[in-house]
Design a protein around this motif. Structure first.
Motif, short mmCIF file in Angstrom:
data_model
loop_
_atom_site.label_atom_id
_atom_site.label_comp_id
_atom_site.label_asym_id
_atom_site.label_seq_id
_atom_site.Cartn_x
_atom_site.Cartn_y
_atom_site.Cartn_z
N ASP A 124 0.83 -1.19 0.00
CA ASP A 124 0.00 0.00 0.00
C ASP A 124 0.88 1.25 0.00
N LEU A 125 0.22 2.38 -0.17
CA LEU A 125 0.88 3.68 -0.10
C LEU A 125 2.10 3.73 -1.02
N PHE A 126 1.82 3.51 -2.30
CA PHE A 126 2.85 3.57 -3.35
C PHE A 126 3.99 2.59 -3.11
N GLY A 127 3.65 1.44 -2.52
CA GLY A 127 4.65 0.39 -2.31
C GLY A 127 5.49 0.56 -1.06
N LEU A 128 5.15 1.52 -0.21
CA LEU A 128 5.96 1.77 0.98
C LEU A 128 5.57 0.91 2.18
N LEU A 129 4.30 0.49 2.25
CA LEU A 129 3.82 -0.29 3.39
C LEU A 129 3.29 -1.64 2.94
N ASP A 130 3.53 -2.65 3.74
CA ASP A 130 2.92 -3.95 3.47
C ASP A 130 1.41 -3.79 3.60
N GLY A 131 0.67 -4.44 2.71
CA GLY A 131 -0.78 -4.37 2.76
C GLY A 131 -1.33 -5.02 4.02
N ARG A 132 -2.52 -4.58 4.42
CA ARG A 132 -3.18 -5.15 5.59
C ARG A 132 -4.52 -5.71 5.12
N GLU A 133 -4.64 -7.03 5.16
CA GLU A 133 -5.87 -7.67 4.72
C GLU A 133 -6.35 -8.64 5.77
N MET B 216 -14.87 -13.99 3.20
CA MET B 216 -14.80 -12.54 3.27
C MET B 216 -13.35 -12.11 3.15
N LYS B 217 -13.13 -11.01 2.43
CA LYS B 217 -11.81 -10.44 2.28
C LYS B 217 -11.96 -8.93 2.43
N PHE B 218 -11.12 -8.32 3.27
CA PHE B 218 -11.20 -6.88 3.50
C PHE B 218 -9.79 -6.32 3.53
N ASN B 219 -9.59 -5.19 2.84
CA ASN B 219 -8.29 -4.54 2.76
C ASN B 219 -8.43 -3.09 3.19
N SER B 220 -7.68 -2.70 4.21
CA SER B 220 -7.62 -1.30 4.61
C SER B 220 -6.40 -1.10 5.49
N GLN B 221 -5.51 -0.25 5.04
CA GLN B 221 -4.30 0.04 5.80
C GLN B 221 -4.61 1.01 6.94
N PHE B 222 -5.57 1.88 6.74
CA PHE B 222 -5.76 2.99 7.66
C PHE B 222 -7.03 2.92 8.51
N GLU B 223 -7.78 1.82 8.43
CA GLU B 223 -8.97 1.64 9.25
C GLU B 223 -8.91 0.27 9.95
N PRO B 224 -7.96 0.09 10.87
CA PRO B 224 -7.79 -1.24 11.48
C PRO B 224 -9.02 -1.75 12.20
N GLU B 225 -9.83 -0.86 12.78
CA GLU B 225 -11.01 -1.30 13.50
C GLU B 225 -12.04 -1.94 12.57
N LYS B 226 -12.05 -1.55 11.32
CA LYS B 226 -12.99 -2.11 10.36
C LYS B 226 -12.68 -3.58 10.05
N HIS B 227 -11.43 -3.99 10.22
CA HIS B 227 -11.07 -5.40 9.99
C HIS B 227 -11.87 -6.29 10.94
N VAL B 228 -11.94 -5.88 12.19
CA VAL B 228 -12.69 -6.66 13.20
C VAL B 228 -14.18 -6.61 12.86
N GLU B 229 -14.69 -5.43 12.57
CA GLU B 229 -16.10 -5.25 12.26
C GLU B 229 -16.54 -6.13 11.09
N LYS B 230 -15.75 -6.09 10.02
CA LYS B 230 -16.09 -6.88 8.81
C LYS B 230 -15.99 -8.38 9.08
N ALA B 231 -14.96 -8.78 9.82
CA ALA B 231 -14.78 -10.21 10.10
C ALA B 231 -15.93 -10.75 10.95
N LEU B 232 -16.35 -9.98 11.95
CA LEU B 232 -17.43 -10.44 12.80
C LEU B 232 -18.77 -10.48 12.06
N ALA B 233 -18.92 -9.62 11.07
CA ALA B 233 -20.18 -9.59 10.30
C ALA B 233 -20.26 -10.70 9.26
N ALA B 234 -19.12 -11.30 8.93
CA ALA B 234 -19.09 -12.32 7.86
C ALA B 234 -19.72 -13.63 8.31
#
Length: 83
Positions: A44-53, A65-83
């Motif tokens: 992510d971020l023009f190749g500077l950061l490892d992606g967070r999925e 379910m698959k979710f990708n967001s480097q800058f919204e870590p709380e959404k990872h939990v939210e999406k996983a619990l909703a799946a």
């Protein structure tokens, strides 16, 4: 459900980070990036950061379910619990 965390950090670093942050699930080390590559996780971020999925894998072994967001870590939990 079983939760696993995978990062490019060393096993020693992950172990101490897990203890320090009281993480209740296993953290696996992918120092060479082979797991990341096999799942097609891009940087992510023009190749500077490892992606967070986050993935939820069903009992049948298929990705439910698959979710990708480097800058919204709380959404990872939210999406996983909703799946």
């Amino acid at each position: 459900a079983e939760v696993l965390g995978i990062s490019r950090d060393t096993a020693d670093f992950s172990s101490s980070w897990k203890a320090e942050n009281e993480v209740p699930f296993p953290l696996l080390s992918d120092v060479d990036g082979s797991v990341r590559e096999s799942y097609g996780i891009n940087k992510d971020l023009f190749g500077l950061l490892d992606g967070r999925e986050t993935y939820v894998v069903g009992k049948d072994g298929k990705i439910a379910m698959k979710f990708n967001s480097q800058f919204e870590p709380e959404k990872h939990v939210e999406k996983a619990l909703a799946a």
